[in-house]
Design an enzyme around this catalytic site. Structure first.
Site, PDB file in Angstrom:
ATOM      1  CG  ASN A  70      34.527  46.116  44.731  1.00 28.69           C
ATOM      2  OD1 ASN A  70      34.739  45.741  43.577  1.00 28.69           O
ATOM      3  ND2 ASN A  70      34.019  47.307  44.999  1.00 28.69           N
ATOM      4  CB  CYS A 132      38.574  51.043  32.539  1.00 36.97           C
ATOM      5  SG  CYS A 132      36.942  50.513  33.041  1.00 36.97           S
ATOM      6  N   GLY A 246      27.246  55.513  49.206  1.00 31.61           N
ATOM      7  CA  GLY A 246      26.877  55.348  50.611  1.00 31.61           C
ATOM      8  C   GLY A 246      25.442  55.645  50.965  1.00 31.61           C
ATOM      9  N   GLY A 267      23.907  51.372  46.164  1.00 33.01           N
ATOM     10  CA  GLY A 267      24.895  50.357  45.797  1.00 33.01           C
ATOM     11  C   GLY A 267      25.178  49.375  46.909  1.00 33.01           C
TER      12      GLY A 267
END
Ligand code: DHB
Length: 307
Positions: A70, A132, A246, A267
């Site tokens: 993503n 970030c 995972g 997640g």
């Protein structure tokens, strides 16, 4: 035999060690009719930034072997709307809320935290997304540099007494060194791992499958990377580690705990089933019953091998 599920991280006691991971459970308020969210140990929210963000152009997600990639681009409603619209909803939650914060400079992170501190809502902790680019630091990610991680953690530590969790990237030379910087800066815990970079190309159209080309790979494909990172971090620091990457079953979660995690986050599995975290929790309890553990916290670091 009943299994004690509670875990303590820093000065916060959670009802159990199964949290849902940032970006996979919205703001925590979307699924309360589908899932008994109050049975989760905690909900980690989407990353919050100072201003609202539309995020990257679509397509932003693609399925890959045993996982997905993503690149959402930190789409979120911004801290002001988050305070106005989400904090009041959290008042009725029994589960704990961990607000994830992102930014592109130290002052971005500081601004979000200061506003949340002033709002004084029912948030129990902050998780800091340091994956970030730092626009004041040559666009290098905070997460890849121990010095930038130390500086950011120190600045945020000065602004809150709440539980401060730094979320680490696996895409570094020595994750233990970055974890140590977070510990030295005053973090109460670290969480690991954020996504691994990946790319997927549609051969029939000869185009990227997501608009940005490269994105973050998650899901079972990255679990061995996450387990190794958690183990390396626990050798480098003495603060607790929250493991993720995972996890789809109780056994996966137990694997992280044995490697040294004190708690885990589920997640990508939430996309298939928003109740995945609850299944993981139930299966962990069954595992403990069957293997003679009287508490989930006993699993942390119970690996029998030395390395
Ligand atoms: C995004 C942010 C992340 O930290 C990540 O691991 C994957 C995607 C994003 O918002 O694009």
């Amino acid at each position: 035999m009943s299994v004690d599920t509670s875990v303590t991280i820093g000065n916060v006691e959670f009802s159990n060690p199964v949290f849902v991971a940032s970006g996979t459970f919205g703001y925590g308020v979307e699924t309360d009719e589908l899932v008994d969210v109050n049975r989760l140990g905690a909900i980690v929210t989407k990353s919050i930034t100072p201003q609202p963000r539309e995020g990257n152009p679509p397509p932003r997600m693609v399925e890959t072997p045993s996982g997905m990639i993503n690149s959402i681009g930190l789409a979120n409603i911004g801290v002001e709307r988050y305070i106005g619209e989400m904090l009041p909803l959290y008042e009725s939650f029994k589960t704990k809320i961990i607000t994830n914060i992102a930014g592109f400079s130290v002052s971005d992170y500081a601004e979000v935290m200061e506003k949340l501190e002033q709002a004084d809502g029912s948030i129990c902790a902050y998780e800091i997304n340091i994956s970030c680019p730092n626009v004041e630091g040559g666009k290098m990610e905070f997460a890849v540099d121990a010095g930038m991680t130390l500086t950011l953690t120190k600045e945020l530590r000065q602004r809150t007494e709440k539980l401060l969790i730094i979320k680490l990237s696996p895409s570094v030379t020595d994750i233990g060194e970055i974890a140590k910087a977070a510990e030295d800066g005053g973090a109460d815990a670290v969480s690991a791992i954020n996504t691994v970079f990946g790319m997927s190309i549609d051969t029939s159209s000869q185009r990227f499958n997501i608009a940005t080309g490269i994105g973050g790979l998650s899901g079972p494909a990255i679990r061995p990377i996450g387990v190794a990172c958690v183990h390396m971090i626990t050798s480098a620091v003495s603060i607790p580690v929250i493991g993720m990457g995972g996890i789809t079953s109780g056994s996966d979660a137990v694997e992280y705990m044995l490697a040294g995690a004190s708690a885990v986050q589920v997640g990508t599995a939430n996309y298939r089933d928003p109740a995945a975290g609850l299944t993981v929790l139930d299966e962990m309890i069954t595992f403990c019953d069957e293997h003679g553990f009287t508490s989930l916290s006993q699993l942390a670091g119970a690996l029998k091998d030395e390395s």
